[in-house]
Every structure is written in C-alpha cells, then in structure tokens.
Design a protein around this motif. Sequence first.
Motif, PDB file in Angstrom:
ATOM      1  N   ASN A 127       0.780  -1.198  -0.005  1.00 58.48           N
ATOM      2  CA  ASN A 127       0.077   0.101  -0.037  1.00 58.48           C
ATOM      3  C   ASN A 127       0.776   1.247  -0.018  1.00 58.48           C
ATOM      4  N   GLN A 128       2.073   1.355   0.428  1.00 65.96           N
ATOM      5  CA  GLN A 128       2.850   2.572   0.513  1.00 65.96           C
ATOM      6  C   GLN A 128       3.962   2.506  -0.591  1.00 65.96           C
ATOM      7  N   GLY A 129       3.703   2.396  -1.796  1.00 65.90           N
ATOM      8  CA  GLY A 129       4.803   2.656  -3.016  1.00 65.90           C
ATOM      9  C   GLY A 129       4.794   4.045  -3.084  1.00 65.90           C
ATOM     10  N   ILE A 130       5.988   4.319  -3.286  1.00 65.30           N
ATOM     11  CA  ILE A 130       6.380   5.648  -3.927  1.00 65.30           C
ATOM     12  C   ILE A 130       7.058   5.675  -5.045  1.00 65.30           C
ATOM     13  N   VAL A 131       6.701   6.487  -6.007  1.00 65.91           N
ATOM     14  CA  VAL A 131       7.442   6.689  -7.246  1.00 65.91           C
ATOM     15  C   VAL A 131       7.760   8.056  -7.270  1.00 65.91           C
ATOM     16  N   SER A 149       1.324  -7.143 -10.787  1.00 62.37           N
ATOM     17  CA  SER A 149       0.068  -7.753 -10.774  1.00 62.37           C
ATOM     18  C   SER A 149      -0.195  -8.968 -11.269  1.00 62.37           C
ATOM     19  N   LYS A 150       0.519  -9.338 -12.547  1.00 62.00           N
ATOM     20  CA  LYS A 150       0.357 -10.692 -12.949  1.00 62.00           C
ATOM     21  C   LYS A 150       0.895 -11.946 -12.161  1.00 62.00           C
ATOM     22  N   VAL A 151       1.518 -11.573 -11.231  1.00 63.42           N
ATOM     23  CA  VAL A 151       1.974 -12.811 -10.272  1.00 63.42           C
ATOM     24  C   VAL A 151       1.146 -12.521  -8.942  1.00 63.42           C
ATOM     25  N   GLY A 152       0.262 -11.333  -8.979  1.00 68.97           N
ATOM     26  CA  GLY A 152      -0.608 -11.446  -7.704  1.00 68.97           C
ATOM     27  C   GLY A 152      -0.031 -10.343  -6.580  1.00 68.97           C
ATOM     28  N   ILE A 153       0.802  -9.431  -7.056  1.00 67.57           N
ATOM     29  CA  ILE A 153       1.245  -8.290  -6.013  1.00 67.57           C
ATOM     30  C   ILE A 153       0.602  -7.053  -6.542  1.00 67.57           C
ATOM     31  N   GLN A 154      -0.070  -6.591  -5.945  1.00 70.09           N
ATOM     32  CA  GLN A 154      -0.896  -5.062  -6.049  1.00 70.09           C
ATOM     33  C   GLN A 154       0.063  -4.032  -5.427  1.00 70.09           C
ATOM     34  N   TRP A 155       0.823  -3.040  -6.431  1.00 66.99           N
ATOM     35  CA  TRP A 155       1.539  -2.271  -5.685  1.00 66.99           C
ATOM     36  C   TRP A 155       0.931  -0.844  -6.106  1.00 66.99           C
ATOM     37  N   LYS A 156       0.228  -0.323  -5.028  1.00 69.54           N
ATOM     38  CA  LYS A 156      -0.402   0.974  -4.952  1.00 69.54           C
ATOM     39  C   LYS A 156       0.877   1.930  -4.576  1.00 69.54           C
ATOM     40  N   THR A 157       0.593   2.932  -5.355  1.00 72.81           N
ATOM     41  CA  THR A 157       1.720   3.769  -5.712  1.00 72.81           C
ATOM     42  C   THR A 157       1.311   5.382  -5.396  1.00 72.81           C
ATOM     43  N   GLN A 158       1.895   6.055  -5.177  1.00 72.86           N
ATOM     44  CA  GLN A 158       1.768   7.923  -5.111  1.00 72.86           C
ATOM     45  C   GLN A 158       3.110   8.283  -5.749  1.00 72.86           C
ATOM     46  N   VAL A 159       2.863   9.226  -6.656  1.00 75.75           N
ATOM     47  CA  VAL A 159       4.298   9.815  -7.340  1.00 75.75           C
ATOM     48  C   VAL A 159       4.486  11.220  -6.401  1.00 75.75           C
ATOM     49  N   LEU A 160       5.781  11.140  -5.876  1.00 78.47           N
ATOM     50  CA  LEU A 160       6.059  12.339  -5.124  1.00 78.47           C
ATOM     51  C   LEU A 160       7.383  13.057  -5.717  1.00 78.47           C
ATOM     52  N   THR A 161       7.484  14.481  -5.427  1.00 77.62           N
ATOM     53  CA  THR A 161       8.792  15.121  -5.819  1.00 77.62           C
ATOM     54  C   THR A 161       9.829  14.555  -5.122  1.00 77.62           C
ATOM     55  N   MET A 162      11.030  14.874  -5.336  1.00 78.52           N
ATOM     56  CA  MET A 162      12.177  14.229  -4.566  1.00 78.52           C
ATOM     57  C   MET A 162      12.135  14.701  -3.333  1.00 78.52           C
ATOM     58  N   GLY A 163      11.688  15.693  -3.022  1.00 79.87           N
ATOM     59  CA  GLY A 163      11.807  16.281  -1.592  1.00 79.87           C
ATOM     60  C   GLY A 163      10.746  15.754  -0.665  1.00 79.87           C
ATOM     61  N   GLU A 173       8.838   5.232   5.407  1.00 87.34           N
ATOM     62  CA  GLU A 173       7.175   5.150   5.333  1.00 87.34           C
ATOM     63  C   GLU A 173       6.887   4.659   3.908  1.00 87.34           C
ATOM     64  N   TYR A 174       7.221   3.659   3.540  1.00 81.12           N
ATOM     65  CA  TYR A 174       7.085   3.032   2.019  1.00 81.12           C
ATOM     66  C   TYR A 174       7.158   1.452   2.251  1.00 81.12           C
ATOM     67  N   ASP A 175       6.698   0.874   1.415  1.00 80.96           N
ATOM     68  CA  ASP A 175       7.254  -0.632   1.251  1.00 80.96           C
ATOM     69  C   ASP A 175       8.067  -0.772   0.080  1.00 80.96           C
ATOM     70  N   LEU A 176       7.914  -0.072  -1.237  1.00 79.99           N
ATOM     71  CA  LEU A 176       8.571  -0.455  -2.374  1.00 79.99           C
ATOM     72  C   LEU A 176       8.617   0.969  -3.179  1.00 79.99           C
ATOM     73  N   SER A 177       9.767   1.363  -3.356  1.00 77.77           N
ATOM     74  CA  SER A 177       9.945   2.694  -4.009  1.00 77.77           C
ATOM     75  C   SER A 177      10.814   2.676  -5.180  1.00 77.77           C
ATOM     76  N   THR A 178      10.630   3.507  -6.285  1.00 80.42           N
ATOM     77  CA  THR A 178      11.458   3.685  -7.438  1.00 80.42           C
ATOM     78  C   THR A 178      12.744   4.464  -6.844  1.00 80.42           C
ATOM     79  N   THR A 179      13.715   4.413  -7.543  1.00 89.02           N
ATOM     80  CA  THR A 179      15.005   5.263  -7.286  1.00 89.02           C
ATOM     81  C   THR A 179      15.839   5.147  -8.573  1.00 89.02           C
ATOM     82  N   SER A 180      16.655   5.935  -8.610  1.00 88.24           N
ATOM     83  CA  SER A 180      17.746   6.074  -9.539  1.00 88.24           C
ATOM     84  C   SER A 180      19.097   6.505  -8.942  1.00 88.24           C
ATOM     85  N   LEU A 181      20.074   5.722  -9.347  1.00 94.06           N
ATOM     86  CA  LEU A 181      21.304   6.027  -8.656  1.00 94.06           C
ATOM     87  C   LEU A 181      22.478   6.238  -9.669  1.00 94.06           C
TER      88      LEU A 181
END
Length: 189
Positions: A127-131, A149-163, A173-181
């Motif tokens: 429920n606490q996905g961050i993009v 989703s095809k394997v049964g994982i629903q990733w609910k996300t919220q798009v946030l600014t970097m700050g 305060e997230y479970d799964l997030s995108t990032t770039s290194l």
Amino acid sequence: DMAIQLANLRAGKIHAMSGMDKSLFRKAKRDKRFNISARPLPATQMLVINHNNAALKDVRVRRAISLAIDRKALVHGIHFGLADPATSFFPHDHWARNKTMPPWEYNPEKAKALLAEAGYKDGLTLNQGIVVDFFGLTRIAEPIKAMLSKVGIQWKTQVLTMGAASDRLSNLEYDLSTTSLGIHTPQTY
C-alpha cells in the motif's frame, strides 16, 4: 519540453540540444541534417525495498518481486533499446561492475510459486509505494505495477517530488519505491 526543443532545432531556432528523451531519439536520428550522438548515462533505475515491512522481510517475497519484472521488456519498451538490463547497481559500462554476473531471471510462474510458499497464495498488496518524479522513474512504474499484478502483487503507488519522497524514504514510510542511482567517475566525462 524535449519535443519543443526538437521542433526548435528543426526550425533552426536553436543549434544544439542535450539530454534528449529516448522517445524522440530515433526520430531525430533519421533527420540527416543533424549529427546525433548518444552515450549511456551513468545511472541505474531500481526498486528499493523496505525490509521493515512484514511481508518484505521474507526473501521469497523479495525474490518473487525480482522474478516478476521483465527487465528486457522495460529496456525495449521504456528505453527504446537504448539501455541495458541492470545486473547490479553499477551501470552496465562502469569499471567496477561485475561483468560475469548473469542478468536477473524473468520467471512469473516461479514468482507465483514463491509467493504461495511464503503464504501469499491469494496475493499481496503493497500500500505504500513511492514513485519518485525524477529521471524517468514515473515511466517505469506503470509497467512494473502491471508485471507485479500478473503474479498477484498489487503495488499501490503515489508519485512524489524528490523532496517529499526523501522525507518518506528517510522515515521508512514506504514498502517499495523507485529510485535512480548515478555513479559518476572520471571516465563519465
């Protein structure tokens, strides 16, 4: 906006541009008036997993997430073939990357089996996905959500600014997030 910059370049209003969006690259390259060159960015796009999440503490769930993601499809669909699937957080052409490391396996059936083995036969909701709205990360989130989703994982996300994302990530305060290194070395320049 890259499309406006490209239109201005074609009209002769500007004489150069950099950082062209990959979706416009092939179109610009076909125009014989331009000298187009490309080099890989020293960056890797990835998911960050919060191990404090009860479900994500289980290595089987983390492996299922990895197995559910078709990296080759992301490279071809999102990056128009102008990238390489990551095998680590080092970019593909970085000197410190382990070149013997094989690509991550894409196997949705194995992902489903691991989820079932971990107790999530009927699926898992994160429920606490961050993009993070940075460096093209919003473009990869939707295809990844569909793959999960095809394997049964629903990733609910919220798009946030970097700050805003920085605070949430720092406070776990997230479970799964995108990032770039990005890893810059003298060879980058």
